[in-house]
Design a protein around this motif. Sequence first.
Motif: not given
Length: 982
Positions: A24, A27, A72, A75, A79, A81
């Motif tokens: 994460p 990302r 995302e 997943r 999160h 993002c």
Amino acid sequence: MDFWSRLMSPLSSGSSRQDQAKDPAKRLHRFEKEYGNLLTTWRTSSNLSRDSDAAETLEIRLQELTNILSDESRRPLPHPCIQFASSRHIYVPIGKIATTSYNEWIIKEAVLFFATLIESEEEAFVENTTFSASLTNLLVRITGPNSVRLGLDTESRVVELAFNITTKIRLAPDILPAWFKAQGSQDEGKRDSREKFAGRTQRADFPLFYILMDYIHHEGKVGDFARTGLLYIIEAASSSTLLEQWIVESDLSTLMATGLGALYSQLSRKLVIDHLPHQLPPILAFSDYQHPTSNFEVISSCSSEFQSHIETFLSHLLFWQDVLNHCKSVDVKSTLLEHFQVIFLQQLLYPSLLESSDIDGGSSVAVLTYLRRILESLDHPDMINLILHYLLALPEAPDAQSDEPSSLISSARKRKSMDLATMMASKSDTAVTPLLFNLVDLILACLRSKNQQTIYVTLQLVSAILKRHHRYAVMTLLKTEVLPSHVVHRTIGAHEQEVEYLLSLAGAVGGQDNFDDVYDSLLKDTMARLESHPCSLKLVAPHVGKNHNHKPAALSDSLPGAPREVREHTLRPDDPLLNAMLDLLETFFLNPVETNLSVTDSLVDLATCGYMSIEGWLARSPHSYQYDEDEDVSEEEASGDEDAKQSPSADAAKLTTEPQDEQAKSQKDCRCRPQWNQQSLPRLLHIVKRLCDQVITYKETVPRFEELLQQRREAFHTADMILHSPKPQPRDIPMTLGTPDRPSDEFSRSGSPSRPSAFEGLAQRLLSELSTPSRSGSPRGRREQNRGSGSGSGLATPSQRVDNYGTASPRTLPIPPPKEFPFPTHNGYRTASPSRIGDDIGVDLDNRGDMHPSRIADFAAADQTILSQRIGLPDRTIDPIPLKFNKAPIREPVSASREDEEDEDEFSKAAIGPDADEMDDEDGDEDKGEESENGEPQSPQDPETVSVSHVVTNVMIFQSFVFELASLVQVRAGLFNEVRFV
């Protein structure tokens, strides 16, 4: 870096990219980097519409951001993002980038970015007012008049995004305030929020609503998304009083009504009903059907342009129906219906009916067809009530005065109604209303038209009203009489007598089909037709006991003035509609096939309602029964009285047996058959008998008429097999398909002359083979033994000949069908026999299985010659009329010898008639007519005459109609308990 390090570097970088997607933190770092590059590129570019490199970079950066968010959301948590996008409001600059770019690709990627945030269902994006304002501004700017023209795919994604928002609102009405805000005046802040926007609705109040409104007329997926999204918003008005009042005072009803009117105005003012040449129904191909002419002003019903316009109009009409079904607000529904009546009915539909005419190229055909399609498409009771109540000029119901104080929504609806009335009054000073000329007047006038297409479409409209909205036809379209509660029905003896009479008339037409199976199948179809009638629901539904909490379904009409429920009634003998249809029945064999199919279907529809009594206009009235005096019964009763006097216990036995004897006598009386008096028959049965007599006259005067009739029946069997089996095996119907790999000497000497233009491709294939006299050696002769009784039967009902409506499951009727038909004799008639014609030429026409193919072709040519001749109706005196044929040459076979030619001439004279030469000579110039371009004389066609082929097809329809009348009388007796046994 050495060689091996450089070689392995791509693999290591790819692996680290996957690790970044799983981690994460990595990302999020990548997402922030892409977002930063996006802002840098946007700020450094002064004009994206001219800087193609910067526009392409922005598109790639937006696509990368969307992919990261989409990946995302699939997943596991966390999160980061999505949280970053929510906390930093990155959608605000992205929305500005898209609105100022004027680049479709950037707009498309921005729309996908917003859709991804909404689909993530995290951080409450749909409830956020900042998010809704940014997205709303984006949608308004890119769909506005000054925006770049969007492609179909981008436009579809835009409307789909708006639809997804309405779906969220429908599931969670609490998020509505984020998208709907009534903008009131600043000086009205202290007033109630429901009064702030009274009469001042604007597009800025609910931009999403108007975005969807702009796309509801589009076709395909775009229109579907827009219409469904608008339905969800209207449905949400039931949970928001503020939104309900806003919809009432908005221009929703005006836009919908004017949009429907615009689509109706696009329909052609003049129309002709036609079929494509390669899709001509067989029943029309075997008649004198001629394709009507169309031009730039008169459009054909089978043209792609007309089909597109009518489907678009009907789809929007169904959208009106869906809106009313989803709307739970009475005020919103009343506002919509009021605008529908004033703007569409009064300003467009009724004036088009009033101004229509059948002499200006088909305007009556057009408007009557449109009205029928409207009534067949709709099933919402309010819309049906509104249309028929206005067009039939039904009396208005008195307004119910309520003492309760009116709500703000009702007050808004009244203001809207007053504005609408004022606007319409300023447009029309002298308006004609249905009180002066209503739909009934138009229908009766069109049934007296000289234009057959006008009659055809008028009967279709009548049939649609009778089948779907029968209670509106009672006392308006039909002159009816309400029957008393205890009406005397016909007896079982009279009922059986009438059924057998109709079956005998149908059997007298002739044919070699299995009529028992045909009639049994027709009984099932009639049962399904009667049970599906809307008025028959209460009569055929099972009765539930008092202990069950079951109530019949009530009428859901919310508008006042709807007709009351139908009660038991019957047609008056002077009913104009019935007599107009019977007038058309008088010239049945000369009528176009479409007219006969429609008039027979409409007559059956008159008798499908369970509350309609058929006695007096379809069956004999019980008051007209007259019985023969039975002297034997009187003597038996007298002898019984003498025995009773001599018996000591006569008085006691009489008291116990008297009720039983009376019941037995009553049952016996009901089984007695009354005298068959032609004067007591209704006009319909009179005409049916007269038409049957005309068929027998045709049998006597037209050579080989029965043979031609049987060939036509087999042709319809084969046509049905072709239509239901696109690729049949050559073994089944080798001659019908006309495959090129058949033997070259098979029917190579066909002597068939040219046919009339109405015989299209299907008729040319079928008739050339099925008109051969030989049946014993053909596959059709073998199929005759195993023929079923379903749709392959040559005697389809009038409805099945147009479109099959299915069959019901078999039922046990309380009155079994008669198995033997007593065929009445007809004095003075001499049925033409094929053997009589064969004696003249020395050929057995009933046994020609081993005949040479050239002779078979000669017989086929002679049949074609007979079928192409023109004849009229027999004389009303029922005397056989002489049939006069014009000479028609038979083509010479390719390899025929001179002897064959002489035999062919003899056969032609025998088949056409021995006095053909004398008839032509006697007529002289009268039969010569006009000369064609090459100088050959042509016989003029009398409008009161039709071809023999046309008559044969109409005879098939007539026989089917008589069978259908018999099944109708029989099934009604058992289904509605219309027959007395005691």
